[in-house]
Design a protein around this motif. Structure first.
Motif, PDB file in Angstrom:
ATOM      1  N   TYR A   2       0.866  -1.181   0.024  1.00  0.00           N
ATOM      2  CA  TYR A   2      -0.027  -0.012  -0.141  1.00  0.00           C
ATOM      3  C   TYR A   2       0.841   1.323  -0.142  1.00  0.00           C
ATOM      4  O   TYR A   2       0.644   2.080  -0.520  1.00  0.00           O
ATOM      5  CB  TYR A   2      -0.947   0.016   1.439  1.00  0.00           C
ATOM      6  N   ARG A  23      -6.661  -3.863  -7.688  1.00  0.00           N
ATOM      7  CA  ARG A  23      -7.745  -3.055  -6.880  1.00  0.00           C
ATOM      8  C   ARG A  23      -7.009  -2.188  -5.780  1.00  0.00           C
ATOM      9  O   ARG A  23      -7.546  -0.922  -5.460  1.00  0.00           O
ATOM     10  CB  ARG A  23      -8.766  -4.051  -6.191  1.00  0.00           C
ATOM     11  N   GLU A  31      -8.642   7.173  -3.025  1.00  0.00           N
ATOM     12  CA  GLU A  31      -8.228   7.817  -1.759  1.00  0.00           C
ATOM     13  C   GLU A  31      -7.557   9.213  -1.621  1.00  0.00           C
ATOM     14  O   GLU A  31      -7.566   9.970  -0.959  1.00  0.00           O
ATOM     15  CB  GLU A  31      -7.297   6.710  -0.806  1.00  0.00           C
ATOM     16  N   HIS A  35     -10.518  13.450   0.145  1.00  0.00           N
ATOM     17  CA  HIS A  35     -11.142  14.475   0.829  1.00  0.00           C
ATOM     18  C   HIS A  35     -11.659  15.565  -0.202  1.00  0.00           C
ATOM     19  O   HIS A  35     -12.455  16.196   0.280  1.00  0.00           O
ATOM     20  CB  HIS A  35      -9.878  14.818   1.501  1.00  0.00           C
ATOM     21  N   VAL A  38     -15.270  14.594  -0.668  1.00  0.00           N
ATOM     22  CA  VAL A  38     -16.070  15.037   0.466  1.00  0.00           C
ATOM     23  C   VAL A  38     -16.359  16.612   0.328  1.00  0.00           C
ATOM     24  O   VAL A  38     -17.618  16.978   0.457  1.00  0.00           O
ATOM     25  CB  VAL A  38     -15.278  14.531   1.622  1.00  0.00           C
ATOM     26  N   LEU A  42     -20.109  18.541   0.153  1.00  0.00           N
ATOM     27  CA  LEU A  42     -20.712  19.099   1.096  1.00  0.00           C
ATOM     28  C   LEU A  42     -21.878  20.076   0.992  1.00  0.00           C
ATOM     29  O   LEU A  42     -22.787  20.006   1.851  1.00  0.00           O
ATOM     30  CB  LEU A  42     -19.774  19.923   2.243  1.00  0.00           C
TER      31      LEU A  42
ATOM     32  N   LYS B  23      -5.189  16.398   2.038  1.00  0.00           N
ATOM     33  CA  LYS B  23      -6.334  16.698   3.029  1.00  0.00           C
ATOM     34  C   LYS B  23      -5.984  17.907   4.373  1.00  0.00           C
ATOM     35  O   LYS B  23      -6.845  18.441   4.603  1.00  0.00           O
ATOM     36  CB  LYS B  23      -6.422  15.440   3.859  1.00  0.00           C
ATOM     37  N   TYR B  68     -16.224  17.962   7.226  1.00  0.00           N
ATOM     38  CA  TYR B  68     -15.176  17.419   6.254  1.00  0.00           C
ATOM     39  C   TYR B  68     -14.265  16.329   7.034  1.00  0.00           C
ATOM     40  O   TYR B  68     -14.062  15.258   6.219  1.00  0.00           O
ATOM     41  CB  TYR B  68     -14.414  18.899   5.847  1.00  0.00           C
ATOM     42  N   LEU B  71     -16.166  13.186   7.610  1.00  0.00           N
ATOM     43  CA  LEU B  71     -16.624  12.307   6.437  1.00  0.00           C
ATOM     44  C   LEU B  71     -15.274  11.761   5.738  1.00  0.00           C
ATOM     45  O   LEU B  71     -15.392  10.754   5.157  1.00  0.00           O
ATOM     46  CB  LEU B  71     -17.388  13.095   5.468  1.00  0.00           C
ATOM     47  N   SER B  72     -14.187  12.468   5.575  1.00  0.00           N
ATOM     48  CA  SER B  72     -13.273  12.178   4.715  1.00  0.00           C
ATOM     49  C   SER B  72     -12.426  10.970   5.401  1.00  0.00           C
ATOM     50  O   SER B  72     -11.975  10.154   4.803  1.00  0.00           O
ATOM     51  CB  SER B  72     -12.258  13.479   4.340  1.00  0.00           C
ATOM     52  N   ILE B  75     -14.812   8.295   4.427  1.00  0.00           N
ATOM     53  CA  ILE B  75     -14.644   7.897   3.126  1.00  0.00           C
ATOM     54  C   ILE B  75     -13.469   7.020   2.858  1.00  0.00           C
ATOM     55  O   ILE B  75     -13.438   5.764   1.833  1.00  0.00           O
ATOM     56  CB  ILE B  75     -14.905   8.636   2.249  1.00  0.00           C
ATOM     57  N   GLN B  76     -12.377   7.288   3.474  1.00  0.00           N
ATOM     58  CA  GLN B  76     -11.099   6.708   3.436  1.00  0.00           C
ATOM     59  C   GLN B  76     -11.249   5.217   3.885  1.00  0.00           C
ATOM     60  O   GLN B  76     -10.685   4.438   3.265  1.00  0.00           O
ATOM     61  CB  GLN B  76     -10.020   7.445   4.016  1.00  0.00           C
ATOM     62  N   TYR B  78     -13.656   3.579   4.056  1.00  0.00           N
ATOM     63  CA  TYR B  78     -14.646   2.713   3.419  1.00  0.00           C
ATOM     64  C   TYR B  78     -14.092   2.161   2.081  1.00  0.00           C
ATOM     65  O   TYR B  78     -13.964   1.181   1.599  1.00  0.00           O
ATOM     66  CB  TYR B  78     -15.854   3.772   2.786  1.00  0.00           C
ATOM     67  N   ILE B  79     -13.344   3.085   1.592  1.00  0.00           N
ATOM     68  CA  ILE B  79     -12.470   2.656   0.388  1.00  0.00           C
ATOM     69  C   ILE B  79     -11.612   1.586   0.731  1.00  0.00           C
ATOM     70  O   ILE B  79     -11.452   0.485  -0.153  1.00  0.00           O
ATOM     71  CB  ILE B  79     -11.586   3.988  -0.300  1.00  0.00           C
ATOM     72  N   ARG B  80     -10.637   1.815   1.725  1.00  0.00           N
ATOM     73  CA  ARG B  80      -9.940   0.518   1.918  1.00  0.00           C
ATOM     74  C   ARG B  80     -10.431  -0.847   2.393  1.00  0.00           C
ATOM     75  O   ARG B  80     -10.097  -1.628   2.194  1.00  0.00           O
ATOM     76  CB  ARG B  80      -9.041   0.976   3.413  1.00  0.00           C
ATOM     77  N   SER B  82     -13.520  -1.649   1.161  1.00  0.00           N
ATOM     78  CA  SER B  82     -13.955  -2.304   0.246  1.00  0.00           C
ATOM     79  C   SER B  82     -13.054  -2.874  -1.119  1.00  0.00           C
ATOM     80  O   SER B  82     -13.278  -3.775  -1.985  1.00  0.00           O
ATOM     81  CB  SER B  82     -14.966  -1.247  -0.746  1.00  0.00           C
ATOM     82  N   ILE B  83     -11.779  -2.454  -0.828  1.00  0.00           N
ATOM     83  CA  ILE B  83     -10.579  -2.996  -2.038  1.00  0.00           C
ATOM     84  C   ILE B  83     -10.122  -3.983  -1.611  1.00  0.00           C
ATOM     85  O   ILE B  83      -9.421  -4.813  -2.062  1.00  0.00           O
ATOM     86  CB  ILE B  83      -9.861  -1.886  -2.229  1.00  0.00           C
ATOM     87  N   ILE B 171     -18.959   4.830  10.964  1.00  0.00           N
ATOM     88  CA  ILE B 171     -17.707   5.010  10.138  1.00  0.00           C
ATOM     89  C   ILE B 171     -16.537   5.469  10.746  1.00  0.00           C
ATOM     90  O   ILE B 171     -15.427   4.731  10.860  1.00  0.00           O
ATOM     91  CB  ILE B 171     -17.795   5.816   8.989  1.00  0.00           C
ATOM     92  N   VAL B 182      -3.757   5.281   8.250  1.00  0.00           N
ATOM     93  CA  VAL B 182      -3.322   6.703   8.886  1.00  0.00           C
ATOM     94  C   VAL B 182      -4.063   7.798   8.854  1.00  0.00           C
ATOM     95  O   VAL B 182      -4.041   8.638   9.941  1.00  0.00           O
ATOM     96  CB  VAL B 182      -1.775   6.798   8.030  1.00  0.00           C
ATOM     97  N   LYS B 183      -4.575   7.968   7.638  1.00  0.00           N
ATOM     98  CA  LYS B 183      -5.350   9.211   7.565  1.00  0.00           C
ATOM     99  C   LYS B 183      -6.706   9.073   8.137  1.00  0.00           C
ATOM    100  O   LYS B 183      -7.286   9.984   8.674  1.00  0.00           O
ATOM    101  CB  LYS B 183      -5.495   9.332   5.956  1.00  0.00           C
TER     102      LYS B 183
END
Ligand SMILES: [Zn+2]
Lengths: 191, 342
Positions: A2, A23, A31, A35, A38, A42, B23, B68, B71-72, B75-76, B78-80, B82-83, B171, B182-183
């Protein structure tokens, strides 16, 4: 793995995701921009209380993931921005993404500049071309470009100087820059 | 090099490809917390990038920053999730079970050791602590996803299930105990604190959290080793108690996460100096990047070589190019060519 993927450029990640069906590369790419996705979304939560992040983000990501496999992507930021815009315009239909002419010209020029960094002859030729293109701009555009890029003026500094909003300054610079990129791209093909 | 030439060379800055804001840069730009050079690079990028520009405009509105951040992080994660391929998850699970067993054996061993001999035990503890990082880290790393998995559905169904099941607060919880996220880490403390991220961040970093743990029992004999032990394995503690405390790891993590992006940014900044002909400044900036073992480190070395060559310091230039060749990366060929031409 990664961590290694994180060092790759967008271009490398896109090609890994497409050709190798990697993937993880896809994940790292998404990723990298998540941000921004997002932040851009908003206002939609505020303006439309029916929008739920738990449904919006997965479907946006799915859409990006689909188009990553089928479409040609040159600039990831433009691709993501357009995909979000078209999603909000019509959440039901997936509209294919096409790189804009602007983006292609800019990328072309950016690549040339990057290559010229280690080649003095090419660099000189490029500088001469930029200079020539610059002289074709209007006085105001040229002033802004020179102040911004050569004198390191800020948006707010230029806005104050010209009595414009920062938004307008940015717009003018953007237009001037794409005009330059277009001319430079045309010059190379003519040569 | 004439002034005119360097001035002209600056023209190429117009088409320097600069990456999107990361970010942290978004809020930092809005709050005016960027250095002049960084700010200039950001604005150069903003000229082209509608995505970043719109993101900034949206964050400028009041009260958006907290959402922000939350949610960010979500979402990060979530991405990790799902992959991650299924097989890898299963491998992970097996590994976790194994290392958990190893962990409890270790603890048992130390209980016995402490009862057996006070002074000798203390000595052994020190020994143990010295060895601990080596033994504990592999155990601590994979254990963490176990906690994450307990709250997150398997990746196959993740896309669908998370969309409907997970509620907003879930989440960040899933994100919290992950060692490799990390993020995603910063908002982790939000859950227990139920407060704004700013507040949690401003709070002084607490010492290692004292949560109930089996480690405590043997540790009553010696206090210092216990604290160190907990500090070493915060992830295990979290995994066991299922209650992520506002522990030391989250504040420490962002540093590593942004290190990559920051380095790249610093590299670009150094390049600006180089393009402007300020070789000394460029050299000192590139030098700071040589600790980077990735692509940026390689590029920095290459550019150092170029700078030295320009300064006619051929010995140093040669050394740099040789290092690049040795790194065997994408610049190898260019460096070899430069060496041949020196
Ligand atoms: Zn951008």
């Amino acid at each position: 793995m990664y961590q290694q993927l994180r060092n790759l450029s967008d271009k490398e990640l896109i090609s890994r995701a497409r050709k190798l069906k990697d993937r993880e590369a896809e994940g790292v790419l998404l990723e990298r921009y998540s941000h921004l996705l997002v932040a851009v979304c908003l206002p939609s939560f505020r303006n439309n209380p029916g929008t739920n992040p738990q449904t919006l983000f997965p479907s946006l990501l799915q859409r990006l993931s689909n188009s990553l496999k089928t479409q040609t992507i040159q600039k990831a930021n433009e691709w993501i921005h357009q995909t979000i815009k078209s999603y909000f315009a019509n959440p039901e239909k997936q509209v294919p993404y096409y790189p804009s002419r602007d983006a292609r010209d800019q990328l072309h020029t950016e690549n040339r500049v990057e290559k010229a960094a280690t080649n003095t002859i090419e660099k000189q030729a490029l500088i001469a071309q930029v200079q020539k293109a610059l002289s074709g701009l209007s006085t105001e555009d040229r002033f802004l470009v020179e102040q911004f890029y050569l004198e390191n003026q800020t948006f707010t500094g230029l806005a104050a100087q010209k009595g414009y909003t920062t938004e307008k300054v940015r717009q003018l610079l953007k237009k001037a820059k794409s005009r330059l990129a277009m001319q430079l791209t045309n010059q190379t093909y003519v040569r | 090099m004439s002034d005119n030439f360097t001035h002209n060379e600056k023209l190429l800055k117009i088409f320097a490809g600069i990456r999107c804001l990361n970010k942290d840069q978004l809020p930092r730009y809005l709050e005016g917390r960027l250095t002049d050079i960084e700010k200039h690079l950001v604005e150069q990028h903003l000229v082209d990038c509608d995505l970043c520009y719109e993101a900034l405009q949206s964050l400028q509105k009041e009260g958006q920053m907290e959402q922000y951040q939350t949610l960010s992080a979500g979402i990060q994660q979530y991405i990790r999730d799902s992959i991650k391929p299924v097989s890898q998850l299963q491998k992970m699970e097996r590994y976790i079970r194994k290392s958990k067993k190893r962990e409890s054996l270790l603890i048992y061993f130390w209980v016995v050791a402490f009862i057996a001999g006070g002074g000798a035990g203390l000595y052994l503890m020190q020994e143990y602590n010295r060895n601990k990082p080596v033994m504990a880290r592999p155990a601590a790393l994979p254990i963490v996803p176990a906690a994450a998995m307990s709250t997150t559905p398997p990746p196959d169904s993740a896309r669908h299930q998370e969309a409907s099941l997970a509620d907003k607060s879930e989440i960040p919880v899933a994100a919290a105990p992950r060692k490799d996220t990390v993020k995603a880490a910063p908002p982790a403390p939000q859950k227990p604190a139920a407060d704004s991220i700013v507040v949690t961040r401003a709070a002084p970093t607490p010492p290692a959290p004292k949560t109930e743990d089996s480690v405590k029992k043997p540790a009553t004999a010696a206090n210092t080793p216990k604290e160190e032990k907990e500090k070493d394995t915060p992830a295990t503690t979290v995994a066991k108690t299922q209650a992520p405390p506002p522990a030391t790891p989250p504040p420490a993590k962002p540093a590593t996460s942004t290190a990559m992006d920051t380095d790249e940014f610093l590299y670009k900044a150094a390049m600006v100096y180089q393009q402007q002909g300020d070789l000394n400044e460029a050299i000192s900036r590139y030098k700071r990047l040589t600790s980077n073992t990735g692509r940026v480190g390689e590029l920095a070395r290459y550019q150092l070589g170029i700078c030295y060559r320009e300064k006619k310091q051929n010995g140093r230039a040669r050394r740099m190019f040789k290092e690049v060749v040795r790194m065997d990366g994408s610049m190898k060929q260019a460096a070899q060519q430069a060496l041949d031409n020196l």
